[in-house]
Design a protein around this motif. Structure first.
Motif, PDB file in Angstrom:
ATOM      1  N   HIS A   1       0.697  -1.088   0.140  1.00  0.00           N
ATOM      2  CA  HIS A   1      -0.077   0.057   0.003  1.00  0.00           C
ATOM      3  C   HIS A   1       0.672   1.148   0.260  1.00  0.00           C
ATOM      4  CE1 HIS A   1      -3.027   3.028   0.900  1.00  0.00           C
ATOM      5  NE2 HIS A   1      -4.016   1.909   0.862  1.00  0.00           N
TER       6      HIS A   1
ATOM      7  N   VAL B   1      -1.619   7.134   2.064  1.00  0.00           N
ATOM      8  CA  VAL B   1      -2.889   8.081   1.758  1.00  0.00           C
ATOM      9  C   VAL B   1      -2.464   9.363   1.468  1.00  0.00           C
ATOM     10  CG1 VAL B   1      -4.404   6.349   2.647  1.00  0.00           C
ATOM     11  CG2 VAL B   1      -3.429   8.226   4.305  1.00  0.00           C
TER      12      VAL B   1
ATOM     13  N   SER C   1      -0.669   9.739  -3.613  1.00  0.00           N
ATOM     14  CA  SER C   1      -0.827   8.210  -3.729  1.00  0.00           C
ATOM     15  C   SER C   1      -2.245   7.789  -4.092  1.00  0.00           C
ATOM     16  CB  SER C   1      -0.347   7.596  -2.398  1.00  0.00           C
ATOM     17  OG  SER C   1       0.839   8.004  -2.139  1.00  0.00           O
ATOM     18  N   VAL C   2      -3.163   8.702  -3.474  1.00  0.00           N
ATOM     19  CA  VAL C   2      -4.673   8.281  -3.496  1.00  0.00           C
ATOM     20  C   VAL C   2      -5.105   8.319  -5.214  1.00  0.00           C
ATOM     21  CG1 VAL C   2      -7.047   9.321  -3.223  1.00  0.00           C
ATOM     22  CG2 VAL C   2      -5.300   9.233  -1.354  1.00  0.00           C
TER      23      VAL C   2
ATOM     24  N   SER D   1      -3.513   5.412  -6.782  1.00  0.00           N
ATOM     25  CA  SER D   1      -4.251   4.207  -6.663  1.00  0.00           C
ATOM     26  C   SER D   1      -5.524   4.151  -7.334  1.00  0.00           C
ATOM     27  CB  SER D   1      -4.449   3.902  -4.958  1.00  0.00           C
ATOM     28  OG  SER D   1      -3.110   4.043  -4.489  1.00  0.00           O
TER      29      SER D   1
ATOM     30  N   GLY E   1      -9.545   1.159  -3.176  1.00  0.00           N
ATOM     31  CA  GLY E   1      -9.221   1.798  -2.098  1.00  0.00           C
ATOM     32  C   GLY E   1     -10.169   1.754  -0.809  1.00  0.00           C
TER      33      GLY E   1
ATOM     34  N   GLU F   1      -8.944   6.832   1.478  1.00  0.00           N
ATOM     35  CA  GLU F   1      -8.622   7.315  -0.069  1.00  0.00           C
ATOM     36  C   GLU F   1      -9.808   7.900  -0.571  1.00  0.00           C
ATOM     37  OE1 GLU F   1      -5.559   3.832  -1.295  1.00  0.00           O
ATOM     38  OE2 GLU F   1      -7.255   3.296   0.314  1.00  0.00           O
TER      39      GLU F   1
ATOM     40  N   HIS G   1      -5.109   5.627   8.867  1.00  0.00           N
ATOM     41  CA  HIS G   1      -4.603   4.597   7.913  1.00  0.00           C
ATOM     42  C   HIS G   1      -3.431   3.565   8.365  1.00  0.00           C
ATOM     43  CE1 HIS G   1      -2.770   2.740   4.478  1.00  0.00           C
ATOM     44  NE2 HIS G   1      -1.469   3.504   4.499  1.00  0.00           N
TER      45      HIS G   1
END
Length: 268
Positions: free
Chosen positions: A61, A64, A68-69, A72, A80, A84, A196
């Protein structure tokens, strides 16, 4: 697109046109904030972008942070969970000019840790609960009106206001069962990172032990676990079918989570 003030949430990291294209709402970039537009965006989001803990289970992973959000959920199509989905949804809404407040909550019980994130949007003095990252929650924004039923197909959601605690807490119930308890305390990005880390590394809850991939569809709702697929459609009996490891991977991909060939070989 509405001009926005600098945000501590890094919302400039989100590619709004790419997001809107991904969920089939490209014209929203020209719209004014309204309840109808909010409904269309929320519904398109939960019918397109899957809830998934696949990256947590795989141990890769990316975190967040906003970049990255975006990667992803949109670029890499890995799905997610709440931290996210809620960050992306709230960030896009802010970029589009909506009045947004981020909220943290406790799943299942008011005594649990604050490991769920929702979004509250105010339009014409009405507050709407948006819950794009809970997996099996409301399909459309829900007015936060104490005790008022919000019916979607065969499901009835109710928001119950609790005031006996320090501050205001809203309990979301689905068919009478508590889902989560969201408070009105201020939320800053570090709260999201802490939540997270709790859910993805410390072994709190089921994220590190059990596969959970879900998505609303135009016909209902689908959940895939490590051993079964559950399909819910309004007016029909719930259908649950056991899955082999290979079929599970196929079912996860069908819900919109991209699985690489090496990952498939490892998990099969």
């Amino acid at each position: 697109m509405t001009v926005h003030q600098e945000s501590p949430w890094g919302i400039d990291e989100y590619d709004v046109p790419e997001y809107l294209l991904r969920i089939g709402q490209s014209e929203a970039v020209h719209g004014e904030p309204s309840a109808d537009l909010l409904r269309d965006l929320h519904r398109a989001h939960v019918e397109t972008l899957p809830f998934s803990n696949v990256q947590v289970l795989l141990g890769d992973h990316p975190g967040v942070f906003p970049s990255s959000v975006q990667a992803s959920l949109i670029t890499n199509r890995r799905g997610g969970y709440c931290f996210e989905h809620a960050q992306l949804f709230s960030g896009v809404l802010e970029r589009l000019g909506f009045d947004v407040r981020r909220s943290l909550g406790r799943v299942g019980s008011p005594s649990n840790t604050r490991t769920h994130m929702t979004v509250v949007v105010t339009i014409d003095e009405v507050q709407y609960l948006c819950d794009p990252g809970f997996g099996f929650s409301v399909r459309e924004p829900m007015p936060l009106i104490d005790g008022r039923p919000h019916v979607e197909g065969d499901r009835e959601f109710t928001a119950v206001r609790h005031t006996e605690t320090a501050g205001q807490v809203w309990e979301l119930r689905r068919d009478g069962e508590p889902q989560h308890f969201s408070d009105g305390l201020p939320v800053v990005p570090v709260d999201v990172h802490a939540g997270h880390l709790t859910t993805s590394r410390d072994g709190f809850g089921p994220f590190m032990d059990h596969l959970m991939v879900m998505r609303h569809t135009t016909e209902g709702h689908v959940t895939v676990t490590e051993e079964a697929r559950t399909v819910r459609r309004a007016g029909r009996p719930t259908r649950r079918e056991r899955l082999s490891p290979e079929a599970t991977i196929d079912a996860v991909q069908e819900l919109g989570v991209r699985i690489t060939d090496p990952e498939r070989a490892t998990q099969s």
